[in-house]
Write a protein that holds these residues in place. Structure first.
Motif, PDB file in Angstrom:
ATOM      1  N   CYS A 112     202.946  63.575  25.340  1.00 10.63           N
ATOM      2  CA  CYS A 112     202.412  63.720  24.049  1.00 10.63           C
ATOM      3  C   CYS A 112     203.541  64.084  23.010  1.00 10.63           C
ATOM      4  CB  CYS A 112     201.304  64.563  23.970  1.00 10.63           C
ATOM      5  SG  CYS A 112     200.525  64.692  22.115  1.00 10.63           S
ATOM      6  N   PRO A 113     203.788  63.166  21.877  1.00 14.54           N
ATOM      7  CA  PRO A 113     204.854  63.787  21.221  1.00 14.54           C
ATOM      8  C   PRO A 113     204.682  65.360  20.430  1.00 14.54           C
ATOM      9  CG  PRO A 113     204.521  61.511  20.769  1.00 14.54           C
ATOM     10  CD  PRO A 113     203.488  61.951  21.866  1.00 14.54           C
ATOM     11  N   GLN A 114     203.314  65.389  20.153  1.00 18.64           N
ATOM     12  CA  GLN A 114     203.073  66.500  19.373  1.00 18.64           C
ATOM     13  C   GLN A 114     203.238  67.747  20.350  1.00 18.64           C
ATOM     14  OE1 GLN A 114     199.385  66.741  17.506  1.00 18.64           O
ATOM     15  NE2 GLN A 114     199.467  69.037  17.220  1.00 18.64           N
ATOM     16  N   CYS A 115     202.626  67.540  21.572  1.00 22.71           N
ATOM     17  CA  CYS A 115     202.718  68.665  22.551  1.00 22.71           C
ATOM     18  C   CYS A 115     204.173  69.249  22.932  1.00 22.71           C
ATOM     19  CB  CYS A 115     202.048  68.238  24.063  1.00 22.71           C
ATOM     20  SG  CYS A 115     200.294  67.974  23.848  1.00 22.71           S
ATOM     21  N   TRP A 116     205.115  67.957  23.071  1.00 21.65           N
ATOM     22  CA  TRP A 116     206.326  68.029  23.508  1.00 21.65           C
ATOM     23  C   TRP A 116     207.071  68.855  22.318  1.00 21.65           C
ATOM     24  CZ3 TRP A 116     209.521  67.829  27.679  1.00 21.65           C
ATOM     25  CH2 TRP A 116     210.712  67.549  27.400  1.00 21.65           C
ATOM     26  N   GLN A 117     206.984  68.526  20.950  1.00 20.61           N
ATOM     27  CA  GLN A 117     207.491  69.172  20.020  1.00 20.61           C
ATOM     28  C   GLN A 117     207.231  70.503  19.761  1.00 20.61           C
ATOM     29  OE1 GLN A 117     206.693  67.701  15.796  1.00 20.61           O
ATOM     30  NE2 GLN A 117     208.574  68.502  15.204  1.00 20.61           N
ATOM     31  N   HIS A 118     205.652  70.730  19.750  1.00 20.91           N
ATOM     32  CA  HIS A 118     205.279  72.157  19.832  1.00 20.91           C
ATOM     33  C   HIS A 118     205.860  73.138  20.946  1.00 20.91           C
ATOM     34  CE1 HIS A 118     202.392  72.298  16.339  1.00 20.91           C
ATOM     35  NE2 HIS A 118     202.928  71.070  16.415  1.00 20.91           N
ATOM     36  N   ALA A 119     206.064  72.478  21.846  1.00 24.54           N
ATOM     37  CA  ALA A 119     206.617  73.249  23.306  1.00 24.54           C
ATOM     38  C   ALA A 119     208.002  73.729  23.188  1.00 24.54           C
ATOM     39  CB  ALA A 119     206.208  72.468  24.572  1.00 24.54           C
ATOM     40  N   HIS A 120     208.828  72.804  22.400  1.00 26.84           N
ATOM     41  CA  HIS A 120     210.396  72.782  22.388  1.00 26.84           C
ATOM     42  C   HIS A 120     210.780  73.131  21.141  1.00 26.84           C
ATOM     43  CE1 HIS A 120     209.366  70.590  26.338  1.00 26.84           C
ATOM     44  NE2 HIS A 120     210.348  71.197  26.683  1.00 26.84           N
ATOM     45  N   ASP A 121     210.039  73.267  20.042  1.00 25.30           N
ATOM     46  CA  ASP A 121     210.717  73.705  18.727  1.00 25.30           C
ATOM     47  C   ASP A 121     209.971  75.127  18.260  1.00 25.30           C
ATOM     48  OD1 ASP A 121     211.753  73.675  16.296  1.00 25.30           O
ATOM     49  OD2 ASP A 121     210.817  71.835  15.575  1.00 25.30           O
ATOM     50  N   ARG A 122     210.659  75.927  18.493  1.00 26.41           N
ATOM     51  CA  ARG A 122     210.163  77.223  18.209  1.00 26.41           C
ATOM     52  C   ARG A 122     209.967  77.423  16.495  1.00 26.41           C
ATOM     53  NH1 ARG A 122     211.626  81.636  22.277  1.00 26.41           N
ATOM     54  NH2 ARG A 122     212.110  80.422  24.073  1.00 26.41           N
ATOM     55  N   SER A 123     210.481  76.772  15.742  1.00 26.06           N
ATOM     56  CA  SER A 123     210.256  76.770  14.524  1.00 26.06           C
ATOM     57  C   SER A 123     208.899  76.638  13.947  1.00 26.06           C
ATOM     58  CB  SER A 123     211.466  76.151  13.584  1.00 26.06           C
ATOM     59  OG  SER A 123     211.145  74.690  13.736  1.00 26.06           O
ATOM     60  N   ILE A 124     208.241  75.738  14.690  1.00 25.07           N
ATOM     61  CA  ILE A 124     207.013  75.470  14.279  1.00 25.07           C
ATOM     62  C   ILE A 124     206.061  76.552  14.308  1.00 25.07           C
ATOM     63  CG2 ILE A 124     205.049  73.915  14.897  1.00 25.07           C
ATOM     64  CD1 ILE A 124     206.901  71.900  15.941  1.00 25.07           C
ATOM     65  N   HIS A 125     206.229  77.464  15.251  1.00 23.00           N
ATOM     66  CA  HIS A 125     205.310  78.531  15.443  1.00 23.00           C
ATOM     67  C   HIS A 125     205.854  80.078  14.628  1.00 23.00           C
ATOM     68  CE1 HIS A 125     203.594  76.108  18.845  1.00 23.00           C
ATOM     69  NE2 HIS A 125     202.761  75.913  17.890  1.00 23.00           N
ATOM     70  N   ARG A 126     206.753  79.888  14.012  1.00 23.00           N
ATOM     71  CA  ARG A 126     207.379  81.043  13.611  1.00 23.00           C
ATOM     72  C   ARG A 126     206.572  81.729  12.390  1.00 23.00           C
ATOM     73  NH1 ARG A 126     213.591  79.508  13.896  1.00 23.00           N
ATOM     74  NH2 ARG A 126     213.881  80.328  16.026  1.00 23.00           N
ATOM     75  N   LYS A 127     206.038  80.807  11.491  1.00 26.38           N
ATOM     76  CA  LYS A 127     205.225  81.218  10.395  1.00 26.38           C
ATOM     77  C   LYS A 127     203.935  82.015  10.728  1.00 26.38           C
ATOM     78  CE  LYS A 127     203.141  76.924  10.096  1.00 26.38           C
ATOM     79  NZ  LYS A 127     203.410  75.466   9.555  1.00 26.38           N
ATOM     80  N   LEU A 128     203.601  81.847  11.960  1.00 26.20           N
ATOM     81  CA  LEU A 128     202.233  82.321  12.499  1.00 26.20           C
ATOM     82  C   LEU A 128     202.468  83.887  12.712  1.00 26.20           C
ATOM     83  CD1 LEU A 128     201.300  79.758  15.139  1.00 26.20           C
ATOM     84  CD2 LEU A 128     200.228  79.783  12.768  1.00 26.20           C
ATOM     85  N   ARG A 129     201.387  84.535  12.460  1.00 29.83           N
ATOM     86  CA  ARG A 129     201.442  86.088  12.906  1.00 29.83           C
ATOM     87  C   ARG A 129     201.007  86.205  14.107  1.00 29.83           C
ATOM     88  NH1 ARG A 129     197.035  86.990   8.041  1.00 29.83           N
ATOM     89  NH2 ARG A 129     196.151  85.407   9.590  1.00 29.83           N
ATOM     90  N   PRO A 130     201.291  87.491  14.732  1.00 32.42           N
ATOM     91  CA  PRO A 130     201.159  87.629  15.956  1.00 32.42           C
ATOM     92  C   PRO A 130     199.661  87.552  16.391  1.00 32.42           C
ATOM     93  CG  PRO A 130     202.219  89.713  15.123  1.00 32.42           C
ATOM     94  CD  PRO A 130     201.923  88.501  13.797  1.00 32.42           C
ATOM     95  N   ARG A 131     199.535  86.835  17.494  1.00 37.56           N
ATOM     96  CA  ARG A 131     198.191  86.434  18.078  1.00 37.56           C
ATOM     97  C   ARG A 131     197.626  85.651  17.110  1.00 37.56           C
ATOM     98  NH1 ARG A 131     196.327  89.647  22.239  1.00 37.56           N
ATOM     99  NH2 ARG A 131     194.117  89.380  21.626  1.00 37.56           N
ATOM    100  N   GLU A 132     197.953  84.881  16.184  1.00 36.41           N
ATOM    101  CA  GLU A 132     197.403  83.927  15.521  1.00 36.41           C
ATOM    102  C   GLU A 132     197.566  82.477  16.096  1.00 36.41           C
ATOM    103  OE1 GLU A 132     197.489  82.119  11.015  1.00 36.41           O
ATOM    104  OE2 GLU A 132     198.879  83.475  11.662  1.00 36.41           O
ATOM    105  N   ASP A 133     196.408  81.654  16.194  1.00 34.97           N
ATOM    106  CA  ASP A 133     196.535  80.282  16.895  1.00 34.97           C
ATOM    107  C   ASP A 133     197.109  79.287  15.814  1.00 34.97           C
ATOM    108  OD1 ASP A 133     195.407  81.162  19.394  1.00 34.97           O
ATOM    109  OD2 ASP A 133     193.695  80.967  18.711  1.00 34.97           O
ATOM    110  N   CYS A 134     198.120  78.470  16.395  1.00 36.31           N
ATOM    111  CA  CYS A 134     198.482  77.230  15.532  1.00 36.31           C
ATOM    112  C   CYS A 134     197.284  76.176  15.274  1.00 36.31           C
ATOM    113  CB  CYS A 134     199.346  76.385  16.146  1.00 36.31           C
ATOM    114  SG  CYS A 134     200.074  75.157  15.634  1.00 36.31           S
ATOM    115  N   PRO A 135     196.770  76.133  14.149  1.00 38.16           N
ATOM    116  CA  PRO A 135     195.750  75.090  13.804  1.00 38.16           C
ATOM    117  C   PRO A 135     195.925  73.748  14.208  1.00 38.16           C
ATOM    118  CG  PRO A 135     196.439  76.168  11.845  1.00 38.16           C
ATOM    119  CD  PRO A 135     197.312  76.500  12.747  1.00 38.16           C
TER     120      PRO A 135
END
Length: 60
Positions: free
Chosen positions: A15-38
């Motif tokens: 899945c392109p979205q799963c692949w990107q979210h697993a391999h591109d750390r910049s996507i989740h950098r804006k999240l606070r600790p223990r915050e889930d990615c919507p």
């Protein structure tokens, strides 16, 4: 629902979205600790929008 295309080429059968979210750390950098990615939570609840088709086997 937002569908993004992976920066690197998504391998067949993934899945392109799963692949990107697993391999591109910049996507989740804006999240606070223990915050889930919507986007990830929506994706887990609603499933994959599409899967990159696998290449046909050329065994024979």
């Amino acid at each position: 629902m937002v569908v993004t295309v992976a920066a690197r080429e998504t391998p067949p059968g993934e899945c392109p979205q799963c692949w990107q979210h697993a391999h591109d750390r910049s996507i989740h950098r804006k999240l606070r600790p223990r915050e889930d990615c919507p986007q990830c939570v929506d994706h887990m609840r609603n499933g994959h929008p599409f899967i990159v088709p696998k290449r046909e086997s050329s065994w024979w």
